[in-house]
Design a protein around this motif. Structure first.
Motif, PDB file in Angstrom:
ATOM      1  N   ALA A  35       0.819  -1.217   0.000  1.00 15.30           N
ATOM      2  CA  ALA A  35       0.000   0.000   0.000  1.00 15.30           C
ATOM      3  C   ALA A  35       0.853   1.267   0.000  1.00 15.30           C
ATOM      4  N   ARG A  36       1.966   1.242   0.743  1.00 11.27           N
ATOM      5  CA  ARG A  36       2.743   2.483   0.800  1.00 11.27           C
ATOM      6  C   ARG A  36       3.522   2.746  -0.488  1.00 11.27           C
ATOM      7  N   HIS A  37       3.578   1.763  -1.376  1.00 16.00           N
ATOM      8  CA  HIS A  37       4.250   1.974  -2.670  1.00 16.00           C
ATOM      9  C   HIS A  37       3.274   2.274  -3.790  1.00 16.00           C
ATOM     10  N   ARG A  38       1.995   2.382  -3.408  1.00 14.31           N
ATOM     11  CA  ARG A  38       0.908   2.500  -4.384  1.00 14.31           C
ATOM     12  C   ARG A  38       1.235   3.312  -5.637  1.00 14.31           C
ATOM     13  N   HIS A  39       1.768   4.527  -5.452  1.00 13.02           N
ATOM     14  CA  HIS A  39       1.974   5.410  -6.602  1.00 13.02           C
ATOM     15  C   HIS A  39       3.408   5.387  -7.117  1.00 13.02           C
ATOM     16  N   GLN A  40       4.201   4.487  -6.585  1.00  9.70           N
ATOM     17  CA  GLN A  40       5.627   4.462  -6.942  1.00  9.70           C
ATOM     18  C   GLN A  40       5.825   3.756  -8.287  1.00  9.70           C
ATOM     19  N   PRO A  41       6.825   4.211  -9.087  1.00  4.60           N
ATOM     20  CA  PRO A  41       7.128   3.485 -10.317  1.00  4.60           C
ATOM     21  C   PRO A  41       7.664   2.087  -9.972  1.00  4.60           C
ATOM     22  N   ALA A  42       7.222   1.077 -10.732  1.00  4.47           N
ATOM     23  CA  ALA A  42       7.603  -0.302 -10.439  1.00  4.47           C
ATOM     24  C   ALA A  42       9.120  -0.490 -10.467  1.00  4.47           C
ATOM     25  N   HIS A  43       9.807   0.247 -11.346  1.00  2.00           N
ATOM     26  CA  HIS A  43      11.243   0.011 -11.470  1.00  2.00           C
ATOM     27  C   HIS A  43      12.032   0.516 -10.271  1.00  2.00           C
ATOM     28  N   GLN A  44      11.355   1.231  -9.358  1.00  2.00           N
ATOM     29  CA  GLN A  44      12.056   1.672  -8.144  1.00  2.00           C
ATOM     30  C   GLN A  44      11.912   0.681  -6.999  1.00  2.00           C
ATOM     31  N   LEU A  45      11.130  -0.382  -7.176  1.00  2.00           N
ATOM     32  CA  LEU A  45      10.962  -1.358  -6.098  1.00  2.00           C
ATOM     33  C   LEU A  45      12.183  -2.264  -6.011  1.00  2.00           C
ATOM     34  N   SER A  46      12.375  -2.875  -4.830  1.00  2.00           N
ATOM     35  CA  SER A  46      13.449  -3.864  -4.693  1.00  2.00           C
ATOM     36  C   SER A  46      12.998  -5.161  -5.363  1.00  2.00           C
ATOM     37  N   GLY A  47      13.941  -6.097  -5.543  1.00  2.00           N
ATOM     38  CA  GLY A  47      13.610  -7.363  -6.196  1.00  2.00           C
ATOM     39  C   GLY A  47      12.471  -8.099  -5.499  1.00  2.00           C
ATOM     40  N   GLY A  48      12.506  -8.126  -4.157  1.00  2.00           N
ATOM     41  CA  GLY A  48      11.466  -8.830  -3.408  1.00  2.00           C
ATOM     42  C   GLY A  48      10.118  -8.150  -3.551  1.00  2.00           C
ATOM     43  N   GLU A  49      10.142  -6.814  -3.491  1.00  2.00           N
ATOM     44  CA  GLU A  49       8.883  -6.070  -3.644  1.00  2.00           C
ATOM     45  C   GLU A  49       8.301  -6.280  -5.035  1.00  2.00           C
ATOM     46  N   LYS A  50       9.197  -6.351  -6.049  1.00  2.00           N
ATOM     47  CA  LYS A  50       8.705  -6.597  -7.408  1.00  2.00           C
ATOM     48  C   LYS A  50       8.027  -7.957  -7.494  1.00  2.00           C
ATOM     49  N   GLN A  51       8.632  -8.959  -6.858  1.00  2.00           N
ATOM     50  CA  GLN A  51       8.037 -10.290  -6.911  1.00  2.00           C
ATOM     51  C   GLN A  51       6.666 -10.270  -6.219  1.00  2.00           C
ATOM     52  N   LEU A  52       6.583  -9.566  -5.069  1.00  2.00           N
ATOM     53  CA  LEU A  52       5.293  -9.467  -4.382  1.00  2.00           C
ATOM     54  C   LEU A  52       4.267  -8.766  -5.263  1.00  2.00           C
ATOM     55  N   LEU A  53       4.713  -7.741  -5.977  1.00  2.00           N
ATOM     56  CA  LEU A  53       3.813  -7.025  -6.883  1.00  2.00           C
ATOM     57  C   LEU A  53       3.321  -7.955  -7.994  1.00  2.00           C
ATOM     58  N   ALA A  54       4.251  -8.720  -8.562  1.00  2.00           N
ATOM     59  CA  ALA A  54       3.869  -9.643  -9.631  1.00  2.00           C
ATOM     60  C   ALA A  54       2.852 -10.656  -9.109  1.00  2.00           C
ATOM     61  N   ASP A  83       6.573 -20.449 -11.246  1.00  2.00           N
ATOM     62  CA  ASP A  83       7.799 -20.987 -11.848  1.00  2.00           C
ATOM     63  C   ASP A  83       8.997 -20.323 -11.178  1.00  2.00           C
ATOM     64  N   GLU A  84       9.616 -21.025 -10.268  1.00  2.00           N
ATOM     65  CA  GLU A  84      10.774 -20.534  -9.518  1.00  2.00           C
ATOM     66  C   GLU A  84      10.550 -19.150  -8.910  1.00  2.00           C
ATOM     67  N   PRO A  85       9.602 -19.041  -7.999  1.00  2.00           N
ATOM     68  CA  PRO A  85       9.260 -17.719  -7.457  1.00  2.00           C
ATOM     69  C   PRO A  85      10.294 -17.156  -6.494  1.00  2.00           C
ATOM     70  N   THR A  86      11.202 -17.985  -5.983  1.00  2.00           N
ATOM     71  CA  THR A  86      12.141 -17.463  -4.971  1.00  2.00           C
ATOM     72  C   THR A  86      13.566 -17.335  -5.489  1.00  2.00           C
ATOM     73  N   THR A  87      13.794 -17.711  -6.750  1.00  2.00           N
ATOM     74  CA  THR A  87      15.166 -17.794  -7.256  1.00  2.00           C
ATOM     75  C   THR A  87      15.930 -16.474  -7.185  1.00  2.00           C
ATOM     76  N   LEU A  88      15.235 -15.364  -7.462  1.00  2.00           N
ATOM     77  CA  LEU A  88      15.964 -14.090  -7.519  1.00  2.00           C
ATOM     78  C   LEU A  88      15.938 -13.335  -6.189  1.00  2.00           C
ATOM     79  N   LEU A  89      15.439 -13.985  -5.125  1.00  2.00           N
ATOM     80  CA  LEU A  89      15.197 -13.246  -3.886  1.00  2.00           C
ATOM     81  C   LEU A  89      16.256 -13.491  -2.809  1.00  2.00           C
ATOM     82  N   ASP A  90      16.411 -12.493  -1.916  1.00  2.00           N
ATOM     83  CA  ASP A  90      17.294 -12.701  -0.771  1.00  2.00           C
ATOM     84  C   ASP A  90      16.527 -13.492   0.296  1.00  2.00           C
ATOM     85  N   LEU A  91      17.214 -13.815   1.394  1.00  2.00           N
ATOM     86  CA  LEU A  91      16.631 -14.709   2.393  1.00  2.00           C
ATOM     87  C   LEU A  91      15.307 -14.201   2.959  1.00  2.00           C
ATOM     88  N   ARG A  92      15.267 -12.885   3.263  1.00  2.00           N
ATOM     89  CA  ARG A  92      14.071 -12.365   3.904  1.00  2.00           C
ATOM     90  C   ARG A  92      12.881 -12.413   2.955  1.00  2.00           C
TER      91      ARG A  92
END
Ligand SMILES: Nc1ncnc2c1ncn2[C@@H]1O[C@H](COP(=O)(O)OP(=O)(O)OP(=O)(O)O)[C@@H](O)[C@H]1O
Ligand SMILES: [Mg+2]
Lengths: 224, 205
Positions: A123-142, A157-166
């Motif tokens: 919700a707090r990223h609502r109006h933010q451009p997608a390319h400014q999100l972190s990798g994890g946030e992008k995956q959550l958005l997708a 299809d491999e939803p965690t491959t590009l993500l850090d531990l958290r």
């Protein structure tokens, strides 16, 4: 329920899946296997992104070959690289995209998008451009963009491959709590230990099909 | 240059996309039609007045305009020098375009892409009888805006990978891997659009 009936798939004249027959009705099914074993091909057959070269795939009785559109409405698909599934410049607009493609009324889109953003901590990223999100946030958005459509089944299809531990933890939690049936392609063996069923693919064939406590050790053994 | 949407609670943001784009077109026509520098000055003043009204960071926006205006100055300067069109004409041209770029930037910064897309759908809808698919055109617009930053990232990535292997600035060496990347991206994107319920055969509302 998803059913494969003698499914063979070839790219050009090179077969990559050989005569698979399997019924998936469990809540959590994992697909594991080495690189190039045919996992992504298998996953794309599940929602009609690919149709089999021979045999048929049925989703809740619908044939992916003849009812592709209806099947894609029932089966959500999350790709490995979120960058490729985010199609609108800002977070809120992107979550609304699929609903708009389905001609859902505007007020309802607003309501469902707001609920999805809240649920996925976006919700707090609502109006933010997608390319400014972190990798994890992008995956959550997708993932939010797929779940907002309320599909009956979800394929990852491999939803965690590009993500850090958290972020990996967050996605694992999210998959665990999904009300839908889910099929997850992954190299992340820890993730699937509490799944109901694991299919092991090797060179386009299912070489093991069992509960994780049996199938995973068998897979690890085949690797060594 | 033309910026991405920047969310603020402002009346300018709330104006309908049609009003803003229509206004931009009208002002452009007036500025180009009026002789001399007055139209440009008025448009520039309008833009400068609207920036704070839209709660946009004035200094940042103006800083972004520096590069395109410098380029215009160079362009018209060279033209004045070579073609002998006169310094006054060059100055007028630069001022006109600077003012219009400012206003166009203001429109893109305050209008959500979704609203722009909806407007385009309606406008292109008029062209449906001649075989134009408005939904497709509108989606193309959205995708273009979304993928420009992504493309820039790919360029950086390829360049870095090459520098790591000792290849310095070579257009050819940049171009080929970039093309390959773009083709795979296009493939993945098509699959993703389809998975999310977009039907290219759909003729739109
Ligand atoms: N579009 C395509 N055209 C031709 N061949 C393909 C295509 N996609 C996949 N293949 C081939 O099919 C085989 C299976 O690929 P697939 O992507 O299904 O494997 P995977 O198990 O998902 O591998 P990974 O773990 O690397 O993602 C591979 O040999 C691959 O080269
Ligand atoms: Mg794969």
């Amino acid at each position: 329920m998803i059913e494969f009936r003698s499914v063979t798939h070839a790219y050009g004249d090179r077969p990559v899946l050989h005569d698979l027959s399997v019924r998936l009705a469990e809540r959590r099914v994992a697909i594991v296997g080495g690189n190039g074993s045919g996992k992504s091909t298998f996953a794309r057959l599940l929602n009609g992104l690919l149709v089999p070269s021979a045999g048929s795939v049925l989703v809740d009785g619908l044939d992916t070959r003849t009812d592709g559109r209806a099947v894609r409405r029932r089966v959500g698909f999350v790709f490995q690289n979120p960058d490729m599934q985010i199609v609108f410049p800002t977070v809120e607009e992107d979550v609304g995209f699929g609903l708009k493609a389905r001609k859902v009324p505007k007020e309802e889109i607003g309501r469902r998008v707001a609920a999805a953003l809240d649920r996925h901590n976006l919700a707090r990223h609502r109006h933010q451009p997608a390319h400014q999100l972190s990798g994890g946030e992008k995956q959550l958005l997708a993932i939010a963009g797929v779940l907002v459509l309320e599909p009956a089944h979800v394929v990852f299809d491999e939803p965690t491959t590009l993500l850090d531990l958290r972020n990996r933890r967050r996605v694992i939690e999210l998959v665990r709590e999904l009300p839908q049936n889910a099929v997850v392609v992954t190299h992340d063996l820890d993730m699937v230990m509490d799944f109901d069923r694991v299919l092991v693919l090797e060179d386009g064939r299912i070489v093991a099909d069992d509960v994780p406590s049996v199938a995973i050790p068998a897979y690890v053994k085949r690797l060594s | 240059m033309l910026g991405l949407y920047l969310h603020r609670e402002s009346p300018v943001h709330r104006w309908p996309a049609g009003v803003k784009l229509g206004g931009l077109l009208a002002v452009t026509a007036v500025v180009l039609a009026l002789p001399g520098v007055w139209g440009a000055l008025a448009a520039g003043a309008l833009g400068l007045g609207l920036l704070p009204a839209a709660r946009l960071p004035v200094a940042t926006v103006l800083r972004h305009l520096r590069a395109p205006v410098a380029m215009l100055a160079l362009l018209f300067g060279v033209q004045a020098l070579l073609a002998g069109t006169g310094w006054e004409a060059a100055l007028v041209a630069v001022l006109r375009f600077a003012a219009l770029i400012l206003l166009a930037t203001l429109v893109t910064l305050t209008t959500r892409v979704t609203d722009m897309v909806e407007l385009f759908e309606r406008v292109f809808g008029l062209l449906r009888p001649v075989g134009v698919n408005p939904a497709k055109l509108a989606l193309m617009l959205a995708l273009t805006i979304r993928f420009i930053p992504l493309l820039a990232e790919q360029v950086r990535e390829v360049r870095m990978a090459q520098q790591a292997r000792g290849v310095e600035r070579s257009i050819a060496a940049l171009f080929v891997p970039l093309l390959v990347k773009i083709f795979t991206m296009a493939d993945d994107l098509a699959a993703a659009l389809e998975a999310r319920g977009y039907d290219p055969a759909d003729r739109g509302p």
